[in-house]
Design an enzyme around this catalytic site. Sequence first.
Site, PDB file in Angstrom:
ATOM      1  CG  ASP A 188      -1.677  -1.224   1.442  1.00 23.45           C
ATOM      2  OD1 ASP A 188      -2.155  -1.839   0.075  1.00 23.45           O
ATOM      3  OD2 ASP A 188      -2.101  -1.508   2.380  1.00 23.45           O
TER       4      ASP A 188
HETATM    5  N1  URA Z   1      -1.079  -6.052   3.806  1.00 19.08           N
HETATM    6  C1  URA Z   1      -1.731  -4.410   3.946  1.00 19.08           C
HETATM    7  O1  URA Z   1      -2.583  -4.163   4.469  1.00 19.08           O
HETATM    8  N2  URA Z   1      -0.958  -3.644   3.131  1.00 19.08           N
HETATM    9  C2  URA Z   1       0.304  -3.981   2.492  1.00 19.08           C
HETATM   10  O2  URA Z   1       0.677  -3.002   2.024  1.00 19.08           O
HETATM   11  C3  URA Z   1       0.625  -5.094   2.708  1.00 19.08           C
HETATM   12  C4  URA Z   1      -0.026  -6.144   3.239  1.00 19.08           C
END
Ligand code: URA
Length: 238
Positions: A103
């Site tokens: 993310d």
């Molecule tokens: N899980 C999440 O919530 N975000 C990420 O970036 C990776 C795994």
Amino acid sequence: MRLDKLLAHTGFGTRKEVKELIKKRLVTVDNNVITKSNLHVNPDEQLIEVNKQKVHYQKYMYIMLHKPPKYLSATVDLYDQTVLDLIPLEYQHYDLSPVGRLDKDTEGLLLLTNDGQLNHAFTSPNREIYKTYFAKIKGKVFDNHIEQFREGIILDDGYKTKEAYLEIVKSDSISEIKLAICEGKFHQVKRMFRAINMEVLYLKRLSIGDLQLDKDLPIGKCRKLTEDELAYVLSMKK
Ligand code: URA
């Protein structure tokens, strides 16, 4: 492959710049001076030199990035900076893509490559490669959560997550945990905690399978994989 393309790919400049080198008679193929940019060459079988310097051709590139927040795991975006904006010039001609996604606000290990087969091997849902995350969680995380995560968490869309391994580093008003998951559902770690009424405040990926984030790699920086790391990631293609 065309000679000018090969030289541009191996860092001798833009197509225009390498054409100039060729015109200046600085480029040889098997010790013969070449003046045609469009000559087709085979870098595996021919000796290609620029100014007596051997051209080393590497088709695929594998880069470890310590992703900082605020960058998208994408190759282009109209509004935000992407992880490709963090890649130094010397690797930019490789047409790299991130292997899986983090993310925008997540930090940590991101692998980038132009090897499509490898990218697929690591992201295919059939390959259960465990990825480990470090997270700060609002509120106390308890031992009973370990079992809950192992048995599977029902996410907001009804999906039950596969076996996940929770380790409690610190249980406090802001807890610290490590979590290993073998899937890559959208926002998975955050949604797993949301499903048990907890909130992820900070998230960082530490490893993908046996590939660990280099502790000496500063945030925002990247480097080529070492020989051992490369051997491991390539073994996953089989
Ligand atoms: N899980 C999440 O919530 N975000 C990420 O970036 C990776 C795994």
